[in-house]
Scaffold this active site. Structure first.
Site, short mmCIF file in Angstrom:
data_model
loop_
_atom_site.label_atom_id
_atom_site.label_comp_id
_atom_site.label_asym_id
_atom_site.label_seq_id
_atom_site.Cartn_x
_atom_site.Cartn_y
_atom_site.Cartn_z
N TYR A 1 6.35 -45.11 -126.40
CA TYR A 1 5.22 -45.89 -126.92
C TYR A 1 4.78 -45.28 -128.25
O TYR A 1 4.80 -44.06 -128.41
CB TYR A 1 3.99 -45.78 -126.03
CG TYR A 1 4.12 -46.05 -124.59
CD1 TYR A 1 3.71 -47.28 -124.05
CD2 TYR A 1 4.55 -45.06 -123.71
CE1 TYR A 1 3.77 -47.51 -122.69
CE2 TYR A 1 4.61 -45.29 -122.34
CZ TYR A 1 4.21 -46.52 -121.84
OH TYR A 1 4.26 -46.75 -120.50
N HIS B 1 -2.00 -52.44 -122.49
CA HIS B 1 -3.04 -51.49 -122.90
C HIS B 1 -3.96 -52.10 -123.95
O HIS B 1 -4.37 -51.44 -124.89
CB HIS B 1 -2.38 -50.21 -123.46
CG HIS B 1 -1.60 -49.45 -122.44
ND1 HIS B 1 -0.71 -48.46 -122.75
CD2 HIS B 1 -1.59 -49.54 -121.08
CE1 HIS B 1 -0.18 -47.96 -121.64
NE2 HIS B 1 -0.69 -48.60 -120.62
N ASN C 1 -2.10 -43.65 -122.13
CA ASN C 1 -2.48 -44.85 -121.37
C ASN C 1 -4.00 -44.83 -121.27
O ASN C 1 -4.60 -43.80 -121.00
CB ASN C 1 -1.86 -44.82 -119.98
CG ASN C 1 -0.38 -44.47 -120.01
OD1 ASN C 1 -0.03 -43.40 -120.50
ND2 ASN C 1 0.46 -45.34 -119.54
C1 LIG Z 1 0.25 -53.67 -115.05
C2 LIG Z 1 -0.67 -52.70 -115.71
C3 LIG Z 1 -0.36 -51.35 -115.71
C4 LIG Z 1 -1.21 -50.45 -116.34
N1 LIG Z 1 -0.95 -49.12 -116.24
C5 LIG Z 1 -1.86 -48.24 -116.72
C6 LIG Z 1 -1.73 -46.86 -116.47
O1 LIG Z 1 -0.82 -46.40 -115.77
N2 LIG Z 1 -2.67 -46.03 -116.99
C7 LIG Z 1 -3.72 -46.49 -117.74
O2 LIG Z 1 -4.53 -45.69 -118.21
N3 LIG Z 1 -3.87 -47.78 -117.96
C8 LIG Z 1 -3.00 -48.68 -117.44
N4 LIG Z 1 -3.21 -50.01 -117.60
C9 LIG Z 1 -4.37 -50.44 -118.38
C10 LIG Z 1 -5.71 -50.32 -117.63
O3 LIG Z 1 -5.57 -50.73 -116.29
C11 LIG Z 1 -6.75 -51.15 -118.38
O4 LIG Z 1 -6.89 -50.61 -119.67
C12 LIG Z 1 -8.11 -51.14 -117.72
O5 LIG Z 1 -8.03 -51.60 -116.40
C13 LIG Z 1 -9.08 -51.98 -118.51
O6 LIG Z 1 -10.33 -51.96 -117.88
P1 LIG Z 1 -11.46 -53.02 -118.18
O7 LIG Z 1 -12.67 -52.59 -117.44
O8 LIG Z 1 -11.56 -53.20 -119.64
O9 LIG Z 1 -10.91 -54.41 -117.64
P2 LIG Z 1 -10.11 -54.84 -116.33
O10 LIG Z 1 -9.54 -53.67 -115.64
O11 LIG Z 1 -9.20 -55.93 -116.75
O12 LIG Z 1 -11.24 -55.44 -115.40
C14 LIG Z 1 -11.88 -56.65 -115.66
C15 LIG Z 1 -12.48 -57.16 -114.36
O13 LIG Z 1 -13.30 -58.27 -114.65
C16 LIG Z 1 -13.00 -59.34 -113.75
N5 LIG Z 1 -13.28 -60.57 -114.49
C17 LIG Z 1 -12.61 -61.02 -115.58
N6 LIG Z 1 -13.15 -62.17 -116.00
C18 LIG Z 1 -14.19 -62.45 -115.19
C19 LIG Z 1 -15.14 -63.52 -115.13
N7 LIG Z 1 -15.10 -64.50 -116.02
N8 LIG Z 1 -16.06 -63.52 -114.15
C20 LIG Z 1 -16.09 -62.50 -113.23
N9 LIG Z 1 -15.21 -61.46 -113.25
C21 LIG Z 1 -14.29 -61.44 -114.22
C22 LIG Z 1 -11.54 -59.14 -113.40
O14 LIG Z 1 -11.23 -59.75 -112.17
C23 LIG Z 1 -11.44 -57.62 -113.36
O15 LIG Z 1 -11.77 -57.11 -112.09
C24 LIG Z 1 -2.38 -50.93 -116.98
C25 LIG Z 1 -2.69 -52.28 -116.97
C26 LIG Z 1 -1.86 -53.16 -116.33
C27 LIG Z 1 -2.24 -54.61 -116.31
#
Ligand SMILES: Cc1cc2nc3c(=O)[nH]c(=O)nc-3n(C[C@H](O)[C@H](O)[C@H](O)COP(=O)(O)OP(=O)(O)OC[C@H]3O[C@@H](n4cnc5c(N)ncnc54)[C@H](O)[C@@H]3O)c2cc1C
Ligand SMILES: *[C@@H]1O[C@H](CO)[C@@H](O)[C@H](O)[C@H]1NC(C)=O
Ligand SMILES: *[C@@H]1O[C@H](CO)[C@@H](O)[C@H](O)[C@H]1NC(C)=O
Ligand SMILES: *[C@@H]1O[C@H](CO)[C@@H](O)[C@H](O)[C@H]1NC(C)=O
Ligand SMILES: *[C@@H]1O[C@H](CO)[C@@H](O)[C@H](O)[C@H]1NC(C)=O
Ligand SMILES: *[C@@H]1O[C@H](CO)[C@@H](O)[C@H](O)[C@H]1NC(C)=O
Ligand SMILES: *[C@@H]1O[C@H](CO)[C@@H](O)[C@H](O)[C@H]1NC(C)=O
Ligand SMILES: *[C@@H]1O[C@H](CO)[C@@H](O)[C@H](O)[C@H]1NC(C)=O
Ligand SMILES: *[C@@H]1O[C@H](CO)[C@@H](O)[C@H](O)[C@H]1NC(C)=O
Length: 773
Positions: A627, A707, A750
């Site tokens: 990456y 990410h 990550n």
């Molecule tokens: C497949 C995958 C693998 C990954 N691997 C890693 C890793 O190994 N290490 C790492 O550090 N990061 C990893 N990541 C990235 C990391 O998971 C994300 O950066 C992180 O989860 C982002 O957090 P967030 O709070 O911004 O949003 P999210 O984790 O996306 O959470 C958003 C939440 O809001 C909810 N939501 C969305 N829209 C609405 C709405 N309109 N109404 C009500 N609820 C809603 C969703 O259901 C979700 O629960 C990975 C991501 C993915 C998808």
């Protein structure tokens, strides 16, 4: 008719059902019903049951009515509160008549005619210029194939409304399209029995004081009384999205005594949260797919991957924990540079250490996740450490020295706890949940914030049972915090009239979202979705005779190695206590533009795909993913399409050619001494293709690292950013964002570790900001 969503909501019926039936008197015939008036469409639904008998079976019939403005082209009613396997009643006007039928569905398709019940339309039914009204007797209607109601107690009922007419109004068996709205209410049937039942049917005048068993009796001369809509509770803070950003914010706000509602569109994840999605070999345990680290690779091969957001075109988790319930859980403590002004943070953010310390105190990392202290499946670690040592890399415990990221490697670090997925759900969410000022609502989708100019007054949910219109209000001085993720939060902003006008115009054109949009004079133009970043990542695939590729993780869900499964179930130790990554490494590069860029490598047994002319043994494959991280300059754009699906609009990978040159250099460097590692063979790309050709031909969509950051980046002003240094959305008084979207630039590793520190700091700034609740 009643849609898919209806069934999914059922587990909530006890907790969030907004309306409860109450007694009212129909002004036309004086009959005393128990029911509700849906405040959105002004439709009244009422029932009357015959008196209870003290011995023998209870009656199986009732009188019902729908009273509706003519805007209702047809109405539906479910006696069991859900679409599938329930007795459904459907009616519509045709000229001066009411056409009605009983229906039934065993799948989410057009419900078909159902035989057994006898329905009789009663004389007080009417159609006039403003309303239609169906009053009916339903016999043999309290039980049906596979279900029924107990008229001595209570249950949930559901209604469906359509503004689109049926296909053939004269035919009771007519087909029709799915309802345009629906809702639920609760009814205590035991209070809906009426001593005058037979008189109502026979047309005999009844005593004006003969009450239904429910009290108080409604006035006899007015329009049906609206059932008491349970007024939706206002909150100090409403947080949208229970991913890592939302969970940490909710925990710290409730810790400070605020009255907080956390709204999540999905349902439970880990066993501790009520999740039940277990592999066949873990059936009967609380060890779900989201608990068992070794099931990570199966996230991408599941036959029914219900946990991904279906309206986002890249991977995003739609369940409690968001991405942290489905990700690889690679967990890196942030570097000083991650919060520097050089990457776009305001000066007030640069001292991240106190917040990072708060995070690591709650959630320390581990690079040895098995509960027995042993390491498993480490062959790829051993092979690649030999390779990297030959390039001058040093082995360290990576999170012991977060700022040291040049020519270092170490065991992969995770936020697993006791051999299970830990993360924010197992920690912050648990402490928040224990507080009485924390409120959690799941399976609830927020479409937009409700605002009066710059002032947010609440959020619009899809659950119209709440307050009749689905709106949850804020307390005076209350605040809304969006934590719906890097693609989810922008969509909520667009639907709230905030963002570039091309995106808001798509909302305006949408038949459901358009009518809820604020007028154009109130749109707030901000660079929402612009400047988004994601690490470009490119895989190299190898073989080595020492490698155990673990059947490429293909059997972990349905047919695991028996000893490993047994060991995990008994002790939460062994291969299944760890995810696929085994080693991570970093190196710094100077680009031709004078910028320093870092590359990260992740090593794991198995491979997502191979393309090779070299014969190889698939039991011995492993992958190095490279990456490009901190220092990367490429940015893209995320937004929505006409169906409001969130997605990348402009890909963020390799927009700047220097980014590509640096990653290409890193790929060439990492295999530069492959000949010194005996038995190590690169199979993809193979010897017919150079690395340059391989990178040139690489499918951009497979460069996605999941990410995503910076779509609502923090910035000095509304030209460069969407939120200010307190994470307040520019141009609003009380709308904040705390999720990966505000991070101005990709961090070193990550991102979720760096994001959780960001959330700790953001919530501290929000609490400190004057003017709040
Ligand atoms: C497949 C995958 C693998 C990954 N691997 C890693 C890793 O190994 N290490 C790492 O550090 N990061 C990893 N990541 C990235 C990391 O998971 C994300 O950066 C992180 O989860 C982002 O957090 P967030 O709070 O911004 O949003 P999210 O984790 O996306 O959470 C958003 C939440 O809001 C909810 N939501 C969305 N829209 C609405 C709405 N309109 N109404 C009500 N609820 C809603 C969703 O259901 C979700 O629960 C990975 C991501 C993915 C998808
Ligand atoms: C609201 O949306 C969520 C997520 O899509 C869904 O699970 C739920 O059933 C919906 N609720 C209603 C009342 O439609
Ligand atoms: C009552 O309805 C059921 C179907 O729900 C049917 O099987 C049964 O025959 C009906 N009983 C009478 C008496 O009509
Ligand atoms: C039509 O019927 C409804 C229901 O009885 C009544 O409320 C309404 O006033 C009537 N409208 C007219 C124009 O008579
Ligand atoms: C699963 O977890 C629930 C909730 O924590 C608990 O009540 C139940 O006993 C657990 N079941 C098993 C098999 O551990
Ligand atoms: C679980 O751990 C104990 C103690 O180390 C060990 O004796 C036992 O064999 C383990 N169980 C399995 C199934 O591996
Ligand atoms: C597979 O590799 C060959 C060259 O070795 C290349 O021409 C081809 O495009 C590659 N296919 C894919 C799908 O990458
Ligand atoms: C392939 O690799 C596996 C695991 O190392 C080994 O057991 C097997 O014998 C190999 N097969 C061949 C054909 O070499
Ligand atoms: C906005 O901030 C950027 C970056 O700090 C700066 O270059 C620009 O001049 C500012 N614009 C306005 C209108 O203040």
């Amino acid at each position: 008719m009643i849609g898919r969503a209806l069934l999914a909501l059922l587990p909530l019926v006890g907790s969030v059902l907004g309306q409860t039936a109450a007694g009212y008197t129909d002004p036309d015939n004086g009959w005393q019903f128990t029911g509700i008036t849906d405040p959105v469409h002004d439709v009244t639904y009422g029932l009357i049951f015959p008196p209870l008998v003290s011995s023998g079976p209870q009656s199986t019939e009732f009188i019902g009515e729908f009273i509706t403005p003519i805007a209702a082209e047809w109405l539906g009613f479910s006696m069991g509160g859900a679409m599938l396997d329930n007795l459904l009643l459907v009616a519509w006007p045709n000229g001066n008549d009411i056409i009605a039928s009983t229906r039934y569905a065993t799948d989410y398709v057009q419900p078909t005619e159902y035989d057994g019940p006898t329905i009789t339309t009663l004389p007080s039914s009417l159609v006039n210029s403003t309303h239609w009204k169906w009053v009916f007797r339903c016999q043999n209607c309290t039980s049906w194939s596979g279900g029924g109601i107990d008229t001595t107690s209570g249950a949930a009922l559901a209604w469906a409304f359509s503004s689109v007419g049926v296909d053939d109004p004269s035919d009771p068996e007519s087909t029709f399209q799915e309802h345009t709205d629906f809702g639920f209410f609760g009814m205590d049937f035991s209070t809906a029995h009426n001593a005058n039942y037979q008189s109502y049917l026979s047309g005999t005048p009844t005593s004006p004081t003969g009450p239904p068993s429910s009290t108080p009796t409604g006035p006899t001369t007015t329009i049906p009384i609206t059932g008491p809509t349970i007024a939706p509770t206002p909150y100090d803070y409403i947080i949208v999205g229970a991913g890592p950003g939302g969970i940490i914010t909710a925990d710290r706000l409730t810790e400070a005594g605020k009255n907080v509602l956390l709204i999540e569109r999905g349902g439970p994840s880990t066993g501790e949260t009520g999740g039940t999605y277990t592999a066949p070999w873990a059936a009967g345990t609380n060890l779900t797919k989201f608990d068992i680290p070794g099931l990570f690779e199966s996230m991408f091969t599941d036959a029914n991957p219900w946990y991904w957001c279906k309206d986002i075109t890249v991977f995003a988790g739609c369940l409690l924990g968001g991405g942290t319930s489905v990700n690889g859980a690679l967990y890196w403590y942030p570097t000083t540079n991650d919060f520097s002004t050089a990457v776009g943070f305001p000066q007030s953010w640069t001292n991240h250490q106190p917040y990072t310390d708060k995070m690591t105190a709650r959630l320390p990392s581990t690079d040895q996740p098995s509960t027995d202290g042993q390491r498993y499946l480490e062959q790829s670690f051993n092979v690649v450490s030999q390779l990297l040592q030959g390039q001058g890399y040093s082995q360290i415990t990576i999170n012991d020295n977060p700022n040291y990221k040049d020519h270092v490697y170490g065991y992969s670090a995770f936020d697993f706890i006791n051999g299970k997925r830990g993360g924010p759900v197992a920690t912050y969410f648990q402490t928040a949940s224990a507080r009485s000022n924390f409120h959690y609502m799941d399976y609830t989708l927020v479409s937009n914030v409700v605002r009066n100019g710059a002032t947010i007054t609440g959020v619009q949910t899809n659950n119209t049972a709440i307050g009749g219109n689905g709106i949850i209000p804020l307390n005076p001085n209350g605040r809304v915090i969006l934590s719906a993720g890097s693609l989810g939060s922008p969509r909520i902003l667009f639907q709230s009239g905030i963002g570039p006008s091309d995106m808001i115009s798509l909302v305006q054109a949408d038949p459901t979202a358009g009518p809820k949009l604020v007028p154009q004079s109130e749109w707030i133009n901000l660079p929402v979705g612009m400047n988004v970043m994601d690490n470009p990542s490119i895989n190299l695939v190898f073989t080595h005779p020492s490698i155990d590729a673990y059947e490429n993780w293909a059997d972990v869900w349905s047919d695991p190695r028996p000893a490993d499964a047994a060991q995990y179930l008994e002790n939460q130790s062994g291969v299944f206590a760890g995810a696929s990554p085994k080693l991570n490494f970093w190196r710094a590069y100077s680009g031709s533009d004078g910028r320093t860029r870092y590359t990260q490598g992740t090593v794991r047994p198995g491979a997502a795909s191979t393309n090779t002319s070299i014969p190889f043994n698939s039991s011995q494959i492993f992958t190095i993913t490279m990456y490009l991280s901190t220092g990367i300059t490429s940015r893209g754009r995320v937004g929505i399409d006409a169906a409001l699906r969130a997605q990348p609009l402009v890909n963020p990978w390799f927009a700047d050619p220097v980014d590509k040159t640096v990653l290409l250099q890193a790929l060439e460097d990492v295999v530069s001494n492959i000949n010194t590692v005996s038995g190590m063979t690169m199979i993809t790309p193979d010897r017919t293709q150079t690395i340059q050709e391989y990178v040139d031909a690489y499918d951009p969509s497979t460069m996605d690292s999941n990410h995503w950051v910076a779509s609502n980046r923090i910035g000095a002003n509304s030209t460069v950013g969407v939120v200010d240094e307190n994470t307040l959305v520019f141009g609003t008084d009380n709308l904040f964002i705390v999720d990966a979207s505000i991070i101005p630039s990709l961090p070193m590793g990550n991102p979720h570790g760096m994001l959780m520190s960001t959330a700790e700091q953001a919530v501290a700034k929000i609490l400190a900001l004057a003017g709040g609740p």
